[in-house]
Design an enzyme around this catalytic site. Sequence first.
Site, mmCIF file in Angstrom:
data_model
loop_
_atom_site.group_PDB
_atom_site.id
_atom_site.type_symbol
_atom_site.label_atom_id
_atom_site.label_comp_id
_atom_site.label_asym_id
_atom_site.label_seq_id
_atom_site.Cartn_x
_atom_site.Cartn_y
_atom_site.Cartn_z
ATOM 1 N NE ARG A 190 -3.379 -0.661 2.361
ATOM 2 C CZ ARG A 190 -4.528 -0.981 1.787
ATOM 3 N NH1 ARG A 190 -5.262 -0.041 1.264
ATOM 4 N NH2 ARG A 190 -4.936 -2.223 1.753
ATOM 5 C CB THR A 191 3.585 2.391 2.232
ATOM 6 O OG1 THR A 191 2.775 2.136 3.375
ATOM 7 C CG2 THR A 191 4.367 3.661 2.470
ATOM 8 C CG HIS A 204 4.285 5.080 8.305
ATOM 9 N ND1 HIS A 204 4.838 5.587 7.139
ATOM 10 C CD2 HIS A 204 3.299 4.246 7.909
ATOM 11 C CE1 HIS A 204 4.202 5.052 6.099
ATOM 12 N NE2 HIS A 204 3.258 4.247 6.545
ATOM 13 N NE ARG A 247 6.789 -0.883 5.689
ATOM 14 C CZ ARG A 247 5.753 -0.271 6.238
ATOM 15 N NH1 ARG A 247 5.411 0.931 5.848
ATOM 16 N NH2 ARG A 247 5.043 -0.866 7.171
ATOM 17 C CE LYS A 256 23.622 -10.463 -5.238
ATOM 18 N NZ LYS A 256 22.999 -9.216 -5.746
#
Lengths: 314, 139
Positions: free
Chosen positions: A59-60, A137, A109, A88
């Site tokens: 969604r974000t 957020h 994020r 990695k």
Amino acid sequence: MGELENLKGRNLLEPGDFTVAEQKALFDLADKIADSPGAYQDTAKGRLLAALFFEPSTRTRLSFESAMLRLGGQAIGFSEAQSSSAAKGESIADTVRTVGCYADLTVIRHPKEGSCRVAAQASDVPVINAGDGGHHHPTQTLTDLMTIRREKGRLDRLRVGLCGDLKFGRTVHSLIKAMSAYDGTGFYLISPEELRVPSYVIRDIEAGNGSTYVETRSLGGAIDRLDILYMTRVQRERFFNEEDYIRLKDSYILDAMKMRPARADMIVMHPLPRVNEIAAEVDKDPRAVYFKQAKNGMYVRMALISALLGEAQE
Amino acid sequence: MEVNEIENGIVIDHIKAGTGLKALSYLGIDTRTDTVALIMNAQSSKHGRKDIIKIENLLDIDLASLGLLDCGATVNYIEGGELVKKVKLALPERVTDVIKCKNPRCVTSVEPAIQHVFLLVDPETEEYRCEYCDETVRF
Ligand SMILES: [Zn+2]
């Protein structure tokens, strides 16, 4: 001009990074974009946004990418750590530094708290925090504030009910802190005993601009006084035992019956995704604004991207 | 107990009794090469008992982290047998790489080559917060 120009080249890591005046300028722009999105279709033409999602949040990510595309810019990135160089073993700093060579703006994020600050320290281009674990957020908070302002016409002297999981809900804590900065906010903190707001959030209210609060277990007892009802989900895994969860969950589910005593101009908000905490029958109630809220989230991100890129026209 | 006065160096006085050894480690003094005297549980007119550290021929040491341990201590700079400067330690605003953040959700637990930075929140409560995750600690 002024406030928006000030935002050029800045980062947004936590809600408090922007002053109230800067927020206001951003919401003014977001309102204008919402009123005529087409006028902004070339604002970020030729610019590139990198969306680095070390944990999935569809969604974000879609909200940021849509915002950039609607501004005429383009977006690159990855949507989970497995498909990135982090798998990695590359550090956040190196990943962000490299991506900054390609892109004009980085959205990150990451499940670890403070990851966005590591990114910002390593980056030559502005960094937007799209969620760092349970920490911040800030674009969700901007979305919430913009929606309140757009729907209620102001951000001061409002009675705000927050309902559900007030203990673990980061969205709720940030919103409380942000609303405490505005004059005379009255909070109604509606939750089961087990999920009351932590004491540091109460301290945010007490340090606010004449804010007051009431803690209550009862949604029915408070709903008729509210200008805003902000719903959150009560999750099963937050309870020690199944009986408590089953006994309590229905008290915090909003349905048409519970909406009846609410004021005609109250608005119902929710950060989405919703599971069952708001019955589908509430969706057609004009007071339900949570889908508008999602749309506002895109507009406020468009305003934010424009401002950080130094492309915001007032 | 008597320890000779020093000609050139630093005397850190009024260290909380029992914390002198820890203070030495915070200062990053190399006990293999530097001339150091640690006096523990000395009589103090003010506090009953105190620790004292004397470091010879070394004036340039980082005292910021010592403030964390004992902000009541005083530092005397001595040159040619004379007291040239006396400094009372205060809590530092910013502390880098003295302790690690204990929050397992903090980015410092995974990011390599990161500095562990703590910022002073409140000198009254002596509380610090992690620059990254806001976890609060008292040293
Ligand atoms: Zn931390």
